[in-house]
Scaffold this active site. Structure first.
Site, PDB file in Angstrom:
ATOM      1  N   HIS A 326       0.805  -1.219   0.000  1.00  0.00           N
ATOM      2  CA  HIS A 326       0.000   0.000   0.000  1.00  0.00           C
ATOM      3  C   HIS A 326       0.838   1.270   0.000  1.00  0.00           C
ATOM      4  CE1 HIS A 326      -3.329  -2.723   1.080  1.00  0.00           C
ATOM      5  NE2 HIS A 326      -4.116  -1.770   0.621  1.00  0.00           N
ATOM      6  N   GLY A 327       2.047   1.212   0.493  1.00  0.00           N
ATOM      7  CA  GLY A 327       2.866   2.417   0.499  1.00  0.00           C
ATOM      8  C   GLY A 327       4.238   2.177   1.087  1.00  0.00           C
TER       9      GLY A 327
END
Length: 477
Positions: A326-327
Site C-alpha cells: 500500500h505504500g
C-alpha cells in the site's frame, strides 16, 4: 484524469459511442479502440510513463510465450525469473527505492556513520502496482501450467492496460478477463443500466462520502495535538469511511463503467465494515488483492499446511507484504503487523474460518451478539487505520495516547470550525443504505431507480458547489 472529473465525463461517453456504434464489427476493433482509449487515459496522467506500461506489456507477453514454448526446465525458469525480476525491479525502483535508501541511511546514522542517501526525484507511475500484478499473475499461471499463453498481442494488451483497472483496480486474473476480451461483446441494455447505477453509486461514495470525510479527517490528523479525545475518536472514524469510500468507490466506478462495455470485473469489496471478525473483514476488504496474495504468496509459502508455527509465519508475511504494497512507509508495515496480531488469536483458536456465510444484509440483525461483534471489529479496524493514516509511527502512538488520555469528551470541535453534526448524519445515512443493500448495485436500483439516481447526482453537485466545501470537493479538470 480522475473518474470524478469533467474530462472523464466527456471521455467516457465518447468511448462508449465509438465502441458500440463505430468499432462494433468484431472483437478486434472493439479491443483496439479500448487499447487506444486506455493509452490516452494513462497518458493524461503523465505521457512519459506510457512507455513503461507498453514495455511491461510486451515483456510479459513475450516471456509468457517463451515459457510455454521452452522444452527444458532450466529455460522455463530463466524466462520466468527474467519476467519476475524485471517486473519487481521496476516496481521496487519507482515505489520503494527512496524508502530503502532513506531507511538504510538512517540505520547508518544511528551507528554514528553520517550519510546522505542518493534519492530519486521521480513521481510514482499511476497504477504501476496494479498492472504489474496483472502481468505477474499471468506469467506465474503460465509457468505453473494453469493457463496457456496468449498469442494475440492486442487481446493481451487490453488485459493489462484496460483503463477502468488502471487507477485502483480491481486486480484482474487472466483466467477471468482474457476470455471476455477474446470474444465480441453485444450490447446488453440491462447490464448497461446496472453499470450506470453502480458507477453513480461509486461516484457518491467517492465524492459525497470519501471527499467530505477527508476534509474532516485531514484537519484532525494534521492538528491532532490540539484536539480533544472526542475529536480524535471521530477523526479515526472519518478516515475509516474516507478510505472505504475512496477504494470501494473507485472499484464500483470501475465495475460499473466496464459493464457499459459488456465486460464483467471481479468484485472488490463486500461490505467489509459489517464483518464479525478480522478474518471475515479481510475476506471482504480489497478482495482481489487479498486473494492475489493468498494464491501467489501464502499458498506457495506453505499456506495453512504444516504446524502452527508455519501458519503464523505465513500469516505475518502476508500482512506485512500487504501493508508494504500500500505504500513505502513504516506506518503501512505497522498497519499490516497490527492486522496480523488481530488475526493471531483467531488462528490459534482455529476460528479464522468461523464466519464464512454472509451476514444478513437487511434491517434485521441476526442477534445482539452479531451486532457487537461487528462493532468491535470496526473499532479494531479504525484503531489500525490510525497507523495507515499517520505520517510516522510516533505520530500514530501519540494520536492513540491522546485519544484515550485527553479526557475532554466535549463537542467543541463539532460545533466550531466546520466540525458539525451534518457529517455524522451523512455517514449514518450511508451506513443504513449499505446495510439495507442486497448487492453492490442495489442502493439505487429497483423501484424509483431513476429518481434515486437523480438524487445521488444532485447530492454530488450540491456538495461540489456548496461554498463551505468547494475548496475541498470539486471536479478536477
Amino acid at each position: 484524469m480522475f473518474f470524478n472529473s469533467f474530462a472523464f465525463a466527456l471521455f467516457l461517453p465518447i468511448v462508449f459511442i465509438l465502441y458500440w456504434f463505430v468499432f462494433n464489427k468484431n472483437k478486434s476493433t472493439q479491443n483496439l479502440l479500448l487499447i487506444v482509449a486506455s493509452y490516452y487515459f494513462y497518458s493524461c496522467w503523465d505521457w512519459r510513463f506510457l512507455f513503461l506500461l507498453v514495455f511491461s506489456t510486451f515483456l510479459d507477453y513475450y516471456t509468457g510465450i517463451q515459457i510455454e514454448k521452452a522444452k527444458k526446465t532450466s529455460l522455463r525458469k530463466f524466462w520466468f525469473w527474467l519476467s519476475i525480476s524485471i517486473n519487481l525491479g521496476f516496481l521496487g525502483l519507482f515505489k520503494y527505492y527512496n524508502f530503502f535508501a532513506d531507511s538504510f541511511s538512517n540505520l547508518l546514522n544511528g551507528f554514528g556513520l553520517q550519510t546522505s542517501p542518493l534519492l530519486l526525484n521521480v513521481i510514482l507511475p499511476v497504477g504501476i502496482s496494479f498492472y504489474t500484478f496483472h502481468g505477474l499473475s499471468y506469467v506465474i499461471d503460465i509457468y505453473l501450467k494453469r493457463i496457456k499463453a496468449e498469442y494475440n498481442f492486442i487481446d493481451y494488451s487490453l488485459f493489462v492496460s484496460y483503463f477502468p483497472l488502471l487507477v485502483a483496480g480491481p486486480i484482474e486474473r487472466a483466467t477471468h478477463l482474457l476470455p471476455q476480451v477474446k470474444v465480441k461483446r453485444s450490447f446488453d441494455f440491462q447490464k448497461a443500466k446496472e453499470g450506470v447505477y453502480q458507477f453513480v453509486w461509486g461516484l457518491v461514495k467517492k465524492v459525497v462520502i470519501a471527499d467530505t470525510c477527508a476534509t474532516y479527517a485531514n484537519a484532525i490528523f494534521d492538528n491532532y495535538e490540539a484536539m480533544n479525545s472526542l475529536s480524535l475518536l471521530l477523526g479515526a472514524v472519518y478516515f475509516a469511511f474516507q478510505i472505504y469510500g475512496d477504494f470501494s468507490g473507485y472499484s464500483d466506478m470501475a465495475l460499473g463503467m466496464s459493464k457499459l462495455f459488456g465486460i464483467d470485473l471481479l468484485r472488490n469489496f463486500n461490505y467489509p465494515y459489517f464483518s464479525r471478525d478480522i478474518a471475515e473483514f479481510w475476506r471482504r476488504w480489497h478482495i482481489s488483492l487479498s486473494s492475489w496474495f493468498k494464491d501467489y504468496l501464502y499458498i506457495p509459502l506453505g499456506g495453512s499446511s504444516g504446524g502452527m508455527a508455519r501458519k503464523i509465519r505465513n500469516t505475518f508475511v502476508i500482512f506485512l507484504v500487504s501493508g508494504f504494497w500500500h505504500g513505502a512507509n513504516w506506518t503501512f508495515i505497522a498497519w499490516g503487523f497490527i492486522n496480523a496480531l488481530y488475526f493471531l488469536p483467531l488462528l490459534l483458536l482455529k476460528r479464522n474460518r468461523s464466519n464464512m456465510e454472509t451476514v444478513s444484509l437487511y434491517w434485521d440483525f441476526a442477534s445482539v451478539r452479531v451486532f457487537f461483534s461487528m462493532l468491535s471489529t470496526f473499532a479494531l479496524t479504525c484503531l489500525a487505520w490510525i497507523f495507515f493514516r499517520a505520517k510516522t509511527i510516533e505520530d500514530a502512538f501519540e494520536y492513540i495516547k491522546r485519544m484515550y488520555t485527553d479526557g475532554r469528551f466535549l463537542s467543541q470541535y463539532l460545533e466550531n470550525e466546520r466540525y458539525n453534526y451534518e457529517l455524522l448524519l451523512m455517514v449514518a445515512v450511508f451506513i443504513v443504505v449499505e446495510w439495507n443493500s442486497r448487492t453492490h448495485v442495489e442502493p439505487i436500483s429497483g423501484k424509483y431507480s431513476w429518481l434515486k439516481l437523480g438524487l445521488c447526482l444532485i447530492a454530488i453537485i450540491a456538495l461540489g458547489t456548496y461554498s463551505d466545501y468547494k475548496e475541498f470537493i470539486y471536479f478536477q479538470f
